[in-house]
Design a protein around this motif. Structure first.
Motif, PDB file in Angstrom:
ATOM      1  N   GLN A 147       9.151  46.778  18.416  1.00  0.00           N
ATOM      2  CA  GLN A 147       9.223  48.153  17.926  1.00  0.00           C
ATOM      3  C   GLN A 147      10.479  48.435  17.109  1.00  0.00           C
ATOM      4  O   GLN A 147      10.515  49.389  16.348  1.00  0.00           O
ATOM      5  CB  GLN A 147       9.128  49.139  19.098  1.00  0.00           C
ATOM      6  N   THR A 148      11.502  47.618  17.272  1.00  0.00           N
ATOM      7  CA  THR A 148      12.775  47.885  16.585  1.00  0.00           C
ATOM      8  C   THR A 148      13.114  46.846  15.509  1.00  0.00           C
ATOM      9  O   THR A 148      14.062  47.028  14.765  1.00  0.00           O
ATOM     10  CB  THR A 148      13.931  47.904  17.609  1.00  0.00           C
ATOM     11  N   ASN A 149      12.367  45.760  15.462  1.00  0.00           N
ATOM     12  CA  ASN A 149      12.657  44.648  14.557  1.00  0.00           C
ATOM     13  C   ASN A 149      14.024  44.025  14.835  1.00  0.00           C
ATOM     14  O   ASN A 149      14.689  43.501  13.937  1.00  0.00           O
ATOM     15  CB  ASN A 149      12.568  45.073  13.080  1.00  0.00           C
ATOM     16  N   VAL A 187      26.767  47.246  18.425  1.00  0.00           N
ATOM     17  CA  VAL A 187      25.521  47.685  17.805  1.00  0.00           C
ATOM     18  C   VAL A 187      25.837  48.680  16.689  1.00  0.00           C
ATOM     19  O   VAL A 187      26.720  49.532  16.825  1.00  0.00           O
ATOM     20  CB  VAL A 187      24.559  48.314  18.848  1.00  0.00           C
ATOM     21  N   ALA A 188      25.109  48.531  15.572  1.00  0.00           N
ATOM     22  CA  ALA A 188      25.238  49.491  14.473  1.00  0.00           C
ATOM     23  C   ALA A 188      24.487  50.766  14.843  1.00  0.00           C
ATOM     24  O   ALA A 188      23.483  50.721  15.558  1.00  0.00           O
ATOM     25  CB  ALA A 188      24.657  48.887  13.195  1.00  0.00           C
ATOM     26  N   ILE A 189      24.960  51.894  14.343  1.00  0.00           N
ATOM     27  CA  ILE A 189      24.317  53.179  14.646  1.00  0.00           C
ATOM     28  C   ILE A 189      22.859  53.162  14.202  1.00  0.00           C
ATOM     29  O   ILE A 189      21.978  53.681  14.903  1.00  0.00           O
ATOM     30  CB  ILE A 189      25.077  54.350  13.965  1.00  0.00           C
ATOM     31  N   SER A 190      22.563  52.564  13.051  1.00  0.00           N
ATOM     32  CA  SER A 190      21.172  52.526  12.565  1.00  0.00           C
ATOM     33  C   SER A 190      20.273  51.745  13.534  1.00  0.00           C
ATOM     34  O   SER A 190      19.142  52.150  13.798  1.00  0.00           O
ATOM     35  CB  SER A 190      21.107  51.909  11.164  1.00  0.00           C
ATOM     36  N   ASN A 198      17.167  53.211  15.953  1.00  0.00           N
ATOM     37  CA  ASN A 198      15.835  52.598  16.083  1.00  0.00           C
ATOM     38  C   ASN A 198      15.469  52.394  17.548  1.00  0.00           C
ATOM     39  O   ASN A 198      14.334  52.634  17.960  1.00  0.00           O
ATOM     40  CB  ASN A 198      15.775  51.248  15.345  1.00  0.00           C
ATOM     41  N   ILE A 199      16.436  51.961  18.336  1.00  0.00           N
ATOM     42  CA  ILE A 199      16.206  51.740  19.774  1.00  0.00           C
ATOM     43  C   ILE A 199      15.901  53.077  20.458  1.00  0.00           C
ATOM     44  O   ILE A 199      14.969  53.182  21.245  1.00  0.00           O
ATOM     45  CB  ILE A 199      17.435  51.057  20.420  1.00  0.00           C
ATOM     46  N   ALA A 200      16.681  54.097  20.129  1.00  0.00           N
ATOM     47  CA  ALA A 200      16.464  55.419  20.720  1.00  0.00           C
ATOM     48  C   ALA A 200      15.070  55.936  20.397  1.00  0.00           C
ATOM     49  O   ALA A 200      14.361  56.450  21.273  1.00  0.00           O
ATOM     50  CB  ALA A 200      17.531  56.396  20.222  1.00  0.00           C
ATOM     51  N   LEU A 257      19.559  59.891  19.874  1.00  0.00           N
ATOM     52  CA  LEU A 257      20.685  58.971  19.749  1.00  0.00           C
ATOM     53  C   LEU A 257      21.820  59.382  20.684  1.00  0.00           C
ATOM     54  O   LEU A 257      22.503  58.539  21.273  1.00  0.00           O
ATOM     55  CB  LEU A 257      21.173  58.951  18.295  1.00  0.00           C
ATOM     56  N   SER A 258      21.978  60.688  20.893  1.00  0.00           N
ATOM     57  CA  SER A 258      23.068  61.189  21.743  1.00  0.00           C
ATOM     58  C   SER A 258      22.938  60.740  23.196  1.00  0.00           C
ATOM     59  O   SER A 258      23.920  60.739  23.935  1.00  0.00           O
ATOM     60  CB  SER A 258      23.126  62.717  21.676  1.00  0.00           C
ATOM     61  N   HIS A 259      21.729  60.330  23.601  1.00  0.00           N
ATOM     62  CA  HIS A 259      21.521  59.864  24.983  1.00  0.00           C
ATOM     63  C   HIS A 259      22.503  58.744  25.341  1.00  0.00           C
ATOM     64  O   HIS A 259      22.988  58.678  26.463  1.00  0.00           O
ATOM     65  CB  HIS A 259      20.084  59.380  25.163  1.00  0.00           C
TER      66      HIS A 259
END
Length: 194
Positions: A26-28, A44-47, A51-53, A60-62
């Motif tokens: 799902q995230t590649n 980990v990069a924010i981008s 994708n993971i979030a 993303l804030s989680h």
């Protein structure tokens, strides 16, 4: 920070019963990379984190919330407990957090149609309850009266009044219901008598 993100990622993924392989698809992102990220061995990069979030259904804030501050106060949709009561037309979604509160029981209840038109017997108990109709037409029996509640209608009563409800339509009825104090604990696919 990387260790905390990894721990939150693993906790969230396992609570959803998602495999590393599925998250990878799902995230590649590779399974190896995700595994290292969960163990705090890589950054980990924010981008990528975004994708993971998205794949895990959180913002993303989680991953940046302070640990444990809101952990027991927030119930994510994937954490809600579904209970189907045998020989019943009621499906309960426990939307509260049993660990955080002892004085209330919030549920979304789906009521299947009553095609048998069996008699509904009002009953009473201690406490109070609030009902809000989300979908369908709910037939409410309160003392010796019958009322029809439509989407957006609500009822807030002392539970010592004789009451009950049912669905006499051919469609599902969904209600938000809150009991106070907590009436019962639901177990998955459990029988309940209250």
């Amino acid at each position: 920070m990387g260790q905390e993100i990894g721990e939150k990622l693993k906790e969230l993924r396992t609570s959803q019963k998602m495999t590393l392989k599925k998250l990878s698809e799902q995230t590649n992102l590779s399974i190896g990379y995700l595994s290292q990220l969960e163990r705090g061995l890589t950054s980990v990069a924010i981008s990528s984190l975004e994708n993971i979030a998205t794949a895990l259904g959180v913002s993303l804030s989680h991953f940046f919330e302070p640990p444990s501050t809101n952990k027991n106060r927030i119930t994510r949709s994937f954490e809600q407990k579904l209970s189907i009561i045998e020989n019943s037309r009621f499906i309960y979604h426990n939307i509260g957090n049993d660990k955080e509160t002892e004085n209330m029981s919030p549920f979304i209840i789906t009521i299947l149609p009553n095609y048998t038109h069996e008699e509904v017997i009002p009953y009473s108990h201690e406490g109070e309850e609030f009902v809000y109709v989300l979908e369908g037409i709910l037939s409410v029996f309160l003392e010796n009266q019958r009322y029809e509640l439509y989407p957006g209608d609500s009822m807030h009563i002392k539970s010592t009044l004789r009451h009950n409800w049912d669905n006499y339509t051919n469609k599902l009825v969904k209600i938000l219901c809150n009991y106070s104090p907590k009436m019962f604990e639901l177990k998955d696919r459990a029988n309940i008598n209250y």
